[in-house]
Design a protein around this motif. Sequence first.
Motif, PDB file in Angstrom:
ATOM      1  N   UNK A 137      -8.010   6.432   9.211  1.00 29.30           N
ATOM      2  CA  UNK A 137      -8.236   6.136  10.804  1.00 29.30           C
ATOM      3  C   UNK A 137      -7.513   7.373  11.342  1.00 29.30           C
ATOM      4  N   UNK A 138      -8.029   7.698  12.488  1.00 27.68           N
ATOM      5  CA  UNK A 138      -7.491   8.868  13.303  1.00 27.68           C
ATOM      6  C   UNK A 138      -7.131   8.465  14.657  1.00 27.68           C
ATOM      7  N   UNK A 139      -6.146   8.536  15.118  1.00 32.50           N
ATOM      8  CA  UNK A 139      -5.752   7.714  16.555  1.00 32.50           C
ATOM      9  C   UNK A 139      -4.585   8.960  17.176  1.00 32.50           C
ATOM     10  N   UNK A 181      -3.922   7.399   6.396  1.00 29.40           N
ATOM     11  CA  UNK A 181      -4.662   6.991   5.246  1.00 29.40           C
ATOM     12  C   UNK A 181      -3.926   5.946   4.646  1.00 29.40           C
ATOM     13  N   UNK A 182      -4.696   4.961   4.206  1.00 32.85           N
ATOM     14  CA  UNK A 182      -4.148   3.784   3.757  1.00 32.85           C
ATOM     15  C   UNK A 182      -4.676   3.355   2.137  1.00 32.85           C
ATOM     16  N   UNK A 184       0.650  -1.256   0.074  1.00 34.53           N
ATOM     17  CA  UNK A 184      -0.029   0.047   0.012  1.00 34.53           C
ATOM     18  C   UNK A 184       0.840   1.158   0.226  1.00 34.53           C
ATOM     19  N   UNK A 185       0.111   2.326  -0.290  1.00 34.87           N
ATOM     20  CA  UNK A 185       0.767   3.678   0.025  1.00 34.87           C
ATOM     21  C   UNK A 185       0.179   4.415   1.224  1.00 34.87           C
ATOM     22  N   UNK A 186       1.062   4.599   2.185  1.00 32.77           N
ATOM     23  CA  UNK A 186       0.635   4.890   3.627  1.00 32.77           C
ATOM     24  C   UNK A 186       0.651   6.618   3.822  1.00 32.77           C
ATOM     25  N   UNK A 187      -0.174   7.383   4.097  1.00 32.83           N
ATOM     26  CA  UNK A 187      -0.037   8.716   4.357  1.00 32.83           C
ATOM     27  C   UNK A 187      -0.262   9.034   5.855  1.00 32.83           C
ATOM     28  N   UNK A 233     -11.645  16.707  10.185  1.00 29.75           N
ATOM     29  CA  UNK A 233     -10.824  16.292   9.195  1.00 29.75           C
ATOM     30  C   UNK A 233     -11.547  15.877   8.181  1.00 29.75           C
ATOM     31  N   UNK A 234     -11.224  15.893   6.792  1.00 30.08           N
ATOM     32  CA  UNK A 234     -11.992  15.489   5.760  1.00 30.08           C
ATOM     33  C   UNK A 234     -10.905  14.663   4.662  1.00 30.08           C
ATOM     34  N   UNK A 235     -11.262  13.427   4.190  1.00 32.83           N
ATOM     35  CA  UNK A 235     -10.313  12.759   3.371  1.00 32.83           C
ATOM     36  C   UNK A 235     -11.335  12.499   2.073  1.00 32.83           C
TER      37      UNK A 235
END
Length: 160
Positions: A133-135, A141-142, A63-66, A78-80
């Motif tokens: 996901x937010x923690x 973001x995956x 994956x690409x992980x941000x 927050x908006x994705x």
Amino acid sequence: MSLIPHFFGNRRSNNVDPFALDVWDPFKDFPFPSSLSTYFPEFSRETSAFVNTRIDWKETPEAHVFKADLPGLNKEEVKVEVEEDRVLQISGERGVEKEDKNDAWHRVERSSGKFLRRFRLPENAKMDQIKAAMENGVLTVTVPKVEEKKPDVRAIEISG
């Protein structure tokens, strides 16, 4: 001697620029006079509050992980989003703290306002399977990658 590891925290990378696919906004940091912000609200001081929102983008085999550090924000702020032309957009807003007439401010360094970052995703991104996901103030973001089909290798017997 390569300068790239120096600029990116001495991380060794095969890529010349890990943010080469970042969608560049040439007017992002341009200091417009306040009169122009009336006609172009996107250039106002308030909307550039998180200009320095830092986002890491790493590519794993799957994956690409941000990862974005967004301290003090919750997931509702927050908006994705993903646009049709393979652009990942991460945006949000931190509200201004309520002021009381009796408060005496000595220093204000934390910013408030809007932020927006955009990244053009590569062709190998599975656009329909993106997860966020937010923690603890960190947004992850995956973006899964399409499995590369490995070529069929067939052994050829050698005669003689």
